[in-house]
Design a protein around this motif. Sequence first.
Motif, PDB file in Angstrom:
ATOM      1  N   LYS A  11       0.832  -1.205   0.000  1.00  0.00           N
ATOM      2  CA  LYS A  11       0.000   0.000   0.000  1.00  0.00           C
ATOM      3  C   LYS A  11       0.870   1.260   0.000  1.00  0.00           C
ATOM      4  CE  LYS A  11      -3.824  -2.208   2.491  1.00  0.00           C
ATOM      5  NZ  LYS A  11      -4.634  -2.215   3.728  1.00  0.00           N
ATOM      6  N   GLN A  12       2.121   1.141   0.501  1.00  0.00           N
ATOM      7  CA  GLN A  12       2.987   2.313   0.614  1.00  0.00           C
ATOM      8  C   GLN A  12       3.746   2.598  -0.680  1.00  0.00           C
ATOM      9  OE1 GLN A  12       5.442   1.465   4.030  1.00  0.00           O
ATOM     10  NE2 GLN A  12       3.943   2.327   5.442  1.00  0.00           N
ATOM     11  N   THR A  13       4.290   1.560  -1.304  1.00  0.00           N
ATOM     12  CA  THR A  13       5.156   1.779  -2.458  1.00  0.00           C
ATOM     13  C   THR A  13       4.563   1.305  -3.770  1.00  0.00           C
ATOM     14  OG1 THR A  13       6.272  -0.368  -2.260  1.00  0.00           O
ATOM     15  CG2 THR A  13       7.161   1.465  -0.954  1.00  0.00           C
ATOM     16  N   GLY A  14       3.522   0.496  -3.691  1.00  0.00           N
ATOM     17  CA  GLY A  14       2.932  -0.039  -4.903  1.00  0.00           C
ATOM     18  C   GLY A  14       3.667  -1.243  -5.451  1.00  0.00           C
ATOM     19  N   GLN A  15       4.769  -1.655  -4.792  1.00  0.00           N
ATOM     20  CA  GLN A  15       5.516  -2.822  -5.233  1.00  0.00           C
ATOM     21  C   GLN A  15       4.629  -4.065  -5.153  1.00  0.00           C
ATOM     22  OE1 GLN A  15       8.391  -2.970  -6.553  1.00  0.00           O
ATOM     23  NE2 GLN A  15       9.755  -1.385  -5.792  1.00  0.00           N
ATOM     24  N   THR A  16       4.759  -4.939  -6.141  1.00  0.00           N
ATOM     25  CA  THR A  16       3.971  -6.165  -6.152  1.00  0.00           C
ATOM     26  C   THR A  16       4.875  -7.386  -6.148  1.00  0.00           C
ATOM     27  OG1 THR A  16       3.884  -6.184  -8.568  1.00  0.00           O
ATOM     28  CG2 THR A  16       2.075  -5.095  -7.411  1.00  0.00           C
ATOM     29  N   ALA A  17       4.422  -8.427  -5.481  1.00  0.00           N
ATOM     30  CA  ALA A  17       5.124  -9.712  -5.474  1.00  0.00           C
ATOM     31  C   ALA A  17       4.127 -10.782  -5.883  1.00  0.00           C
ATOM     32  CB  ALA A  17       5.682 -10.003  -4.083  1.00  0.00           C
ATOM     33  N   ASN A  22       9.277 -14.966 -10.141  1.00  0.00           N
ATOM     34  CA  ASN A  22      10.566 -15.514  -9.730  1.00  0.00           C
ATOM     35  C   ASN A  22      10.751 -15.371  -8.225  1.00  0.00           C
ATOM     36  OD1 ASN A  22      13.197 -16.482  -9.821  1.00  0.00           O
ATOM     37  ND2 ASN A  22      14.044 -14.455 -10.261  1.00  0.00           N
ATOM     38  N   VAL A  23      10.336 -16.371  -7.469  1.00  0.00           N
ATOM     39  CA  VAL A  23      10.539 -16.354  -6.021  1.00  0.00           C
ATOM     40  C   VAL A  23      11.988 -16.746  -5.735  1.00  0.00           C
ATOM     41  CG1 VAL A  23       9.888 -17.423  -3.830  1.00  0.00           C
ATOM     42  CG2 VAL A  23       8.142 -16.899  -5.533  1.00  0.00           C
ATOM     43  N   PRO A  24      12.697 -15.996  -4.903  1.00  0.00           N
ATOM     44  CA  PRO A  24      14.084 -16.363  -4.593  1.00  0.00           C
ATOM     45  C   PRO A  24      14.153 -17.780  -4.028  1.00  0.00           C
ATOM     46  CG  PRO A  24      13.532 -14.211  -3.673  1.00  0.00           C
ATOM     47  CD  PRO A  24      12.255 -14.803  -4.170  1.00  0.00           C
ATOM     48  N   GLU A  25      15.073 -18.560  -4.556  1.00  0.00           N
ATOM     49  CA  GLU A  25      15.244 -19.920  -4.038  1.00  0.00           C
ATOM     50  C   GLU A  25      15.914 -19.897  -2.674  1.00  0.00           C
ATOM     51  OE1 GLU A  25      17.072 -24.230  -5.544  1.00  0.00           O
ATOM     52  OE2 GLU A  25      17.487 -22.400  -6.653  1.00  0.00           O
ATOM     53  N   HIS A  26      16.863 -18.985  -2.509  1.00  0.00           N
ATOM     54  CA  HIS A  26      17.620 -18.884  -1.266  1.00  0.00           C
ATOM     55  C   HIS A  26      17.639 -17.430  -0.821  1.00  0.00           C
ATOM     56  CE1 HIS A  26      21.680 -19.908   0.976  1.00  0.00           C
ATOM     57  NE2 HIS A  26      20.800 -19.270   1.743  1.00  0.00           N
ATOM     58  N   ILE A  27      17.085 -17.159   0.351  1.00  0.00           N
ATOM     59  CA  ILE A  27      17.116 -15.828   0.957  1.00  0.00           C
ATOM     60  C   ILE A  27      18.028 -15.884   2.178  1.00  0.00           C
ATOM     61  CG2 ILE A  27      15.798 -14.030   2.132  1.00  0.00           C
ATOM     62  CD1 ILE A  27      13.371 -14.787   0.491  1.00  0.00           C
ATOM     63  N   GLU A 237       7.850  -7.227   0.409  1.00  0.00           N
ATOM     64  CA  GLU A 237       8.342  -6.061  -0.331  1.00  0.00           C
ATOM     65  C   GLU A 237       9.749  -6.329  -0.878  1.00  0.00           C
ATOM     66  OE1 GLU A 237       8.045  -1.349  -0.462  1.00  0.00           O
ATOM     67  OE2 GLU A 237       7.399  -2.367   1.368  1.00  0.00           O
ATOM     68  N   ALA A 238      10.590  -6.971  -0.069  1.00  0.00           N
ATOM     69  CA  ALA A 238      11.933  -7.318  -0.527  1.00  0.00           C
ATOM     70  C   ALA A 238      11.865  -8.269  -1.722  1.00  0.00           C
ATOM     71  CB  ALA A 238      12.723  -7.955   0.618  1.00  0.00           C
ATOM     72  N   VAL A 239      10.964  -9.226  -1.662  1.00  0.00           N
ATOM     73  CA  VAL A 239      10.797 -10.173  -2.766  1.00  0.00           C
ATOM     74  C   VAL A 239      10.271  -9.454  -4.007  1.00  0.00           C
ATOM     75  CG1 VAL A 239       9.486 -12.187  -3.573  1.00  0.00           C
ATOM     76  CG2 VAL A 239      10.512 -12.184  -1.282  1.00  0.00           C
ATOM     77  N   ALA A 240       9.354  -8.514  -3.806  1.00  0.00           N
ATOM     78  CA  ALA A 240       8.815  -7.750  -4.939  1.00  0.00           C
ATOM     79  C   ALA A 240       9.912  -6.960  -5.641  1.00  0.00           C
ATOM     80  CB  ALA A 240       7.708  -6.809  -4.450  1.00  0.00           C
ATOM     81  N   VAL A 241      10.795  -6.344  -4.853  1.00  0.00           N
ATOM     82  CA  VAL A 241      11.925  -5.604  -5.435  1.00  0.00           C
ATOM     83  C   VAL A 241      12.826  -6.565  -6.196  1.00  0.00           C
ATOM     84  CG1 VAL A 241      14.017  -4.318  -4.875  1.00  0.00           C
ATOM     85  CG2 VAL A 241      11.872  -3.746  -3.726  1.00  0.00           C
ATOM     86  N   PHE A 242      13.083  -7.715  -5.614  1.00  0.00           N
ATOM     87  CA  PHE A 242      13.917  -8.727  -6.268  1.00  0.00           C
ATOM     88  C   PHE A 242      13.319  -9.150  -7.607  1.00  0.00           C
ATOM     89  CE2 PHE A 242      14.498 -13.255  -7.153  1.00  0.00           C
ATOM     90  CZ  PHE A 242      15.887 -13.355  -7.210  1.00  0.00           C
ATOM     91  N   GLN A 243      12.012  -9.354  -7.629  1.00  0.00           N
ATOM     92  CA  GLN A 243      11.358  -9.840  -8.844  1.00  0.00           C
ATOM     93  C   GLN A 243      11.416  -8.833  -9.979  1.00  0.00           C
ATOM     94  OE1 GLN A 243       7.443 -10.933  -7.359  1.00  0.00           O
ATOM     95  NE2 GLN A 243       8.058 -13.065  -7.079  1.00  0.00           N
ATOM     96  N   LYS A 244      11.628  -7.566  -9.657  1.00  0.00           N
ATOM     97  CA  LYS A 244      11.675  -6.538 -10.701  1.00  0.00           C
ATOM     98  C   LYS A 244      13.095  -6.245 -11.182  1.00  0.00           C
ATOM     99  CE  LYS A 244       7.381  -4.326  -9.250  1.00  0.00           C
ATOM    100  NZ  LYS A 244       6.662  -4.935 -10.387  1.00  0.00           N
ATOM    101  N   ARG A 245      14.079  -6.900 -10.578  1.00  0.00           N
ATOM    102  CA  ARG A 245      15.453  -6.682 -11.003  1.00  0.00           C
ATOM    103  C   ARG A 245      15.845  -7.668 -12.108  1.00  0.00           C
ATOM    104  NH1 ARG A 245      18.540  -5.762  -5.158  1.00  0.00           N
ATOM    105  NH2 ARG A 245      17.416  -3.843  -4.597  1.00  0.00           N
TER     106      ARG A 245
END
Length: 253
Positions: A11-17, A22-27, A237-245
Amino acid sequence: MGHKPWFWQSKQTGQTANSEENVPEHIAIIMDGNGRWAKKRALPRIAGHNEGMKTVRKITRSANRMGVKVLTLYAFSTENWKRPKVEVDFLMKLPEEFLSTFLPELIEENVRVEMIGDIEKLPVHTKRAVQNAMDRTAGNDGLILNFALNYGSRSEIVNAVQAIMNDIQSGVLEKSDVTDETISQYLMTSHLPEPDLLIRTSGEHRLSNFMLWQLAYTEFFFTDVLWPDFSEEDLLEAVAVFQKRSRRFGGLS
């Protein structure tokens, strides 16, 4: 155990996951800010560490639900022994307390507990708790909950180099056999994929001797949120940022 598709929008940044992307295999997570969380509330540092353990439980559930394969948590570094004895003693009791209460759920959720670090230098009660959790979850084939405990990346690399040198001297390896892949095979994480995403909380922007070799092509996500306040939404949110890179691993765009 299957994972239902999920979709999330901040709701704050609009980032979507999206679980179908592409879900990170290893976080990997550097869990930072427990002491500052406690200080802000005029509480002892150990209160922050205790609250941080609750966040570990919450984030482990979330990562498992998302379909993450490996979650590595930097729980105690080789440098952390320099902290006050009272704090270190408390930190060494946390694995026993945490695993004794959380272990039944981990077993039920098909989570396997693992550890990287020097287990032999841990107190007997800490070592016993960690080993018991690893033994009782050894047959699980779901999320790997990997604790970096009494872990330092430089010493890990030194130990790997020494082992390689010993194998060269004994004829197991030739000098020409030593490649990037060879070194990776001698690290504590040899059986794990390298991290796709590193998260560090509390606003710090350094690696603090954590998985220096393994993070060569990892995507980084830094947040000002203190670890005890880190929520499922923050993880998403971290995953959403990752998915857009776009991960190019040194190649051209």
